[in-house]
Structure formats: C-alpha cells, structure tokens
Design an enzyme around this catalytic site. Structure first.
Site, PDB file in Angstrom:
ATOM      1  N   LYS A  32       0.832  -1.201   0.000  1.00  6.96           N
ATOM      2  CA  LYS A  32       0.000   0.000   0.000  1.00  6.96           C
ATOM      3  C   LYS A  32       0.869   1.254   0.000  1.00  6.96           C
ATOM      4  CE  LYS A  32      -2.182   3.442   2.339  1.00  6.96           C
ATOM      5  NZ  LYS A  32      -1.644   4.424   3.302  1.00  6.96           N
ATOM      6  N   ASP A  42      -6.144   0.466   0.874  1.00 12.21           N
ATOM      7  CA  ASP A  42      -6.242   0.883   2.269  1.00 12.21           C
ATOM      8  C   ASP A  42      -7.628   0.513   2.786  1.00 12.21           C
ATOM      9  OD1 ASP A  42      -8.137   2.898   1.502  1.00 12.21           O
ATOM     10  OD2 ASP A  42      -6.442   4.014   0.719  1.00 12.21           O
TER      11      ASP A  42
END
Length: 213
Positions: free
Chosen positions: A121, A140
């Site tokens: 991420k 996320d």
DNA sequence: CTCCCGATAT
DNA sequence: ATATCAGGAG
C-alpha cells in the site's frame, strides 16, 4: 447488464463525481511522501499534515531522521497514533536509505518493500505520487471497504484485493481510482452509517439495499 | 491472529 | 462506550 459492465458503469460514475480527487497528504519530495504515508496508518490524512508541517522543518532530510533520538521522534509524531512503532520504522528506514540508497528513496517496489513499515500500500503510494510509476493499486481501509460493498472483490487479504482490482480496472485508471474510492468513502460510503440515499451509484450497488432498509 | 495507539464521530 | 481513521509486523 452483466457484472463486469455494471462494475465499469459504477466506476465511470464515481470517476465523474470525484473528478478532482487526488492525494491529500502534503509533501514536497519523495522522502516526505514516504514518511507521511507511514504516518497515515490508522490516522486521518488531515492529522498527518498537521504533524508533518513541523516535522519536516525539524527533520529536513534522510540523515536527520536516521540520526534522530528515537524517543524525541516518537513524541514529535505522537498525535498520529502507533507512534513508537512508526518512529522505529521511520528511523530505521532512513538509516537503510542513507546506507544503501545514497539518501534517496528508491524507485522500485522491490527496494521499497525492504524498508520497515512499508508494504504494498505504502510503496504504491510513493511510486505513483513521487515518481509517476503506476504498477499497482494501493489498498487501504477505504478501498477495501468499497471494493467489498461495490462487489469488486470478496477477498480479505489486501494483496488479493489489489489483484482483483487490477484485473477489473483498466491500467490508465489505476492511479486515480484509489483517490476516487477514498473520496467516495469519506463523503458517502462511510464505514459506519453510509449515506446510501445520497449515493450516485445506489441503483447499481449490490450493498445499497441492506443499508437503505 | 494480535499488537501497536491518539483523536474524533457516533 | 465503542468504532474508526490512506497499515504493517511478529
């Protein structure tokens, strides 16, 4: 309408609705973006910006972070939560940057993943927004929640969700889609009381009914 | 899976 | 009181 068509229609509407969506973290160079993204774990971007405005004056470069007093750095980032962990991540990551990468933030996924506190991420965020390298989609909590609700993926593992999204979404949209989903997730499709009655894709969303009841 | 963890909305 | 916020490591 087939599922895949429905999904593309949902994404088209969301892209149109949030056409100005972009990264909300404030940064002036790749290092600042890396640090800000590490700090953003389980914390609003607004609070991260509040902390980093002072932080980046006090620690102007990789060396400053690498040589920082751990306790002091932890206090400097305290409002973002998980501050002891994040302080260790940042200090150690910067030590590695200084030692192995000449004080620069590397431009490859592989190298970024070696840094503590950095997984796909964070690496995707840094690569895309600091270097314009888009090889994946950052997943996320917002992206994950909306991927589930919109029927884009049923997976739990962020890496598998990312794979599903990369399969569904044309590559030219990979860079904007996380910001579109984030914007929608904050305004309408919130974690707790989603405002389905105001949602521009409520007629296409497989989850709208259960919340509208 | 649990832990890290302060600040805010509900 | 509790869930949640641009997660990642052990």
């Amino acid at each position: 309408m087939r599922d895949r068509e429905k999904i593309h229609e949902i994404l088209r509407i969301l892209k149109e609705t949030y056409s100005d969506a972009k990264i909300a973290l404030r940064f002036e160079n790749p290092l600042q973006l890396l640090v800000a993204t590490i700090l953003s774990a389980q914390c609003t971007d607004e609070r991260v910006n509040q902390v980093t405005s002072e932080l980046f004056k006090k620690y102007p470069d990789v060396r400053a972070f690498a040589e920082a007093d751990l306790e002091e750095l932890a206090q400097d980032i305290r409002p973002t939560g998980f501050y002891q962990q994040k302080a260790k991540y940042i200090k150690e990551a910067c030590r590695i940057l200084a030692e192995k990468y000449g004080g620069e933030v590397p431009k490859s996924m592989e190298a970024l993943l070696e840094l503590p506190g950095v997984a796909r991420k964070t690496a995707n965020i840094v690569l895309a927004n600091a270097y314009g390298i888009v090889d994946g989609i950052p997943v996320d909590t917002h992206v994950r929640r909306l991927a589930h609700r919109l029927g884009l993926s049923q997976e739990k593992d962020p890496n598998k969700i990312e794979k599903d999204l990369m399969d569904l979404i044309p590559r030219e949209d990979w860079a904007v889609i996380p910001y579109v989903l984030q914007a929608h997730g904050r305004k309408i499709c919130t974690a707790r009381k989603p405002k389905c009655e105001k949602c521009p894709v409520k007629d296409l969303c497989p989850s709208a009914k259960e919340y509208l009841a």
